[in-house]
Design an enzyme around this catalytic site. Structure first.
Site, PDB file in Angstrom:
ATOM      1  N   GLY A 243      -4.211  -4.195  -4.471  1.00  0.00           N
ATOM      2  CA  GLY A 243      -5.223  -3.194  -4.793  1.00  0.00           C
ATOM      3  C   GLY A 243      -4.500  -1.926  -5.178  1.00  0.00           C
ATOM      4  N   HIS A 244      -4.291  -1.741  -6.472  1.00  0.00           N
ATOM      5  CA  HIS A 244      -3.537  -0.570  -6.936  1.00  0.00           C
ATOM      6  C   HIS A 244      -4.507   0.537  -7.350  1.00  0.00           C
ATOM      7  CE1 HIS A 244       0.165  -3.283  -7.882  1.00  0.00           C
ATOM      8  NE2 HIS A 244      -0.026  -3.088  -6.596  1.00  0.00           N
TER       9      HIS A 244
ATOM     10  N   ASP B 158       0.818  -1.220   0.000  1.00  0.00           N
ATOM     11  CA  ASP B 158       0.000   0.000   0.000  1.00  0.00           C
ATOM     12  C   ASP B 158       0.850   1.268   0.000  1.00  0.00           C
ATOM     13  OD1 ASP B 158      -2.275  -1.644   0.224  1.00  0.00           O
ATOM     14  OD2 ASP B 158      -1.998  -1.724   2.392  1.00  0.00           O
TER      15      ASP B 158
ATOM     16  N   GLN C 221       2.136  -5.893  -3.177  1.00  0.00           N
ATOM     17  CA  GLN C 221       2.477  -5.952  -1.739  1.00  0.00           C
ATOM     18  C   GLN C 221       3.818  -5.243  -1.478  1.00  0.00           C
ATOM     19  OE1 GLN C 221       1.491  -9.359  -3.149  1.00  0.00           O
ATOM     20  NE2 GLN C 221      -0.481  -8.402  -2.978  1.00  0.00           N
TER      21      GLN C 221
ATOM     22  N   LYS D 240       2.359   2.229  -5.014  1.00  0.00           N
ATOM     23  CA  LYS D 240       3.080   1.758  -6.210  1.00  0.00           C
ATOM     24  C   LYS D 240       2.290   2.053  -7.472  1.00  0.00           C
ATOM     25  CE  LYS D 240       3.083  -2.382  -4.467  1.00  0.00           C
ATOM     26  NZ  LYS D 240       2.675  -2.099  -3.101  1.00  0.00           N
TER      27      LYS D 240
END
Ligand code: IMP
Length: 430
Positions: free
Chosen positions: A42-43, A15, A226, A18
């Protein structure tokens, strides 16, 4: 002519932002590859008024014309992949012709999600706090040599055999875990068939494809999911994810050689967050923690869980710099610290039972010891002024520059980029 290859990975617990750094760097590359993890990522990328949260499709997809690959190191939730592709299509982004999947990637199936939840349920207070996306069980199958790979879709009789064997083994396992869900081979085959033809048409040898791109002088970006501290080997085991999130994983999960990497960008927040269980030495006390969480919007993009928030931990990031050979840091969410009078920076740990005065300047292997570590802080004056409109390093308030300079010094890696908000325009170079 030889192309270039840059890795972008998280240097904390995930988180780090990225997605938005990849989104900006993608402008300068031709190809983006996701190399590990699955739909646990979750980007989040914001473009104008639109927010995109991508779990399985690489963040580079938001740039027209860029090719996006999913490497062999990924555990592929193909249902999720095509749902995202359809959603992107509905928002005017023609993703499918630009997405290619490694024929060696392992399929993540619905029984992996059932197993993930059943295992977590049984662990009770010792639960990892997974995203429930089936990641651990899918990698267990891969390492246990019973996984189903994308290439298996080309051989229907082999696929049927593999599904039957897995359904039998998983039914028994689910029963011992206290679940009475009835699995059937037909249902699993139907699940695969729902996307089978589409997936077969997107399957390629990613290793060969990337090698060709590099040989023809193209620029390739390898996108991590991650963060380093969630790496199965180098993170806070067992409170980690089940893949190698570090730069070595980029090489293995894409199928290129280590000498092909040119730059390795470690993305860090200007503070620290962690979602899921496990130690976090710099976790901030209440009510400051809640203030930090609200200011940073620190809720999981995949699960919506509140993230635990802490001060910047230079021990963790220095460790990440070493194990990843970081060539550059990208610091995100500096603006979240705008409001604080004093900002703390962890330079080392103290644990009373450690010889020689109890001080540690390295991240320990023992989880028990890490749990006992108390941070050694230095305090920095806050700048108490908004940075979200700043677009150049030299326009940052003096105390903010001093804080970032000190991070650079403690970590031993130069800061290349800073972000002060969610949009593309709010990222600038140092
Ligand atoms: P899993 O990857 O779902 O098995 O979860 C294992 C651990 O990794 C848990 O602590 C999760 O919260 C964490 N995790 C997995 N994916 C992400 C992510 O994208 N960001 C932050 N933490 C994650």
């Amino acid at each position: 002519m030889s192309g270039t290859c840059v890795v972008v990975l998280g240097a904390q617990w995930g988180d780090e932002g990225k997605g938005k750094i990849v989104d900006v760097l993608a402008e300068e590359v031709d190809v983006v590859v996701r190399y590990q993890g699955g739909a646990n990522a979750g980007h989040t990328v914001v473009i104008g008024d639109l927010e995109f949260i991508l779990h399985q499709v690489p963040s580079g997809i938001l740039h027209p014309g860029k090719e996006c690959l999913l490497g062999n190191g990924v555990v592929l939730d193909a249902g999720e992949l095509f749902e995202e592709i359809d959603l992107l299509h509905a928002r005017g982004i023609d993703a499918e012709p630009r997405v290619w999947v490694s024929n060696r990637a392992h399929l993540l199936l619905s029984y992996h999600k059932l197993l993930d939840k059943a295992k977590e349920g049984l662990l009770g207070a010792r639960a990892i706090g997974t995203t429930g996306r089936g990641i651990g069980p899918a990698y267990e199958d891969k390492v246990g040599r019973v996984g189903i790979r994308v290439v298996d879709l080309q051989d229907p009789s082999r696929l049927r055999e593999l599904v039957a064997a897995n359904v039998e083994a998983k039914t028994a396992l689910l029963r011992t875990l206290g679940s009475d869900v009835a699995l059937s081979s037909d249902a699993v085959l139907e699940e695969i068939e729902a996307y089978g033809a589409r997936l077969r048409s997107r399957a390629v040898d990613v290793s060969q494809r990337v090698a060709r791109h590099l040989a023809e002088g193209r620029r390739v970006l390898l996108e991590g999911a991650q963060g380093s501290q969630l790496d199965i080997d180098h993170g806070t085991y067992p409170y980690v994810t089940s893949s190698n999130t570090t730069a070595g994983g980029a090489v293995i999960g894409t199928g290129i050689g280590p000498r092909d990497l040119h730059e390795i960008v470690g993305v860090v927040k200007a503070y620290t967050t962690r979602v899921g269980n496990g130690p976090l030495p710099t976790e901030v006390e209440s009510p400051l923690q809640e203030e930090l969480r609200e200011a940073g919007g620190e809720y999981g993009a995949t699960t919506g869980r509140p993230r635990r928030c802490g001060w910047f931990d230079a021990v963790v990031v220095r460790y990440a710099a070493r194990i990843n050979s970081l060539t550059e840091l990208a610091v995100t969410k500096l603006d979240v610290l705008d409001r604080f009078e004093t900002i703390r920076l962890c330079t080392g740990y103290r644990a009373d039972d450690v010889d020689g005065g109890g001080e540690l300047d390295e991240f320990p292997a023992s989880l028990g010891l890490f749990e006992r570590c108390r941070p050694i802080y230095e305090e920095h004056p806050g700048w108490r002024t908004s940075t979200s409109e700043v677009r150049r390093w030299r326009d940052l308030p003096g105390p903010a520059r001093a804080y970032l300079d000190r991070i650079e010094e403690l970590v031993g890696v130069a800061i290349g980029r800073v972000s002060v908000g969610q949009s593309r325009e709010q990222i600038f170079g140092k």
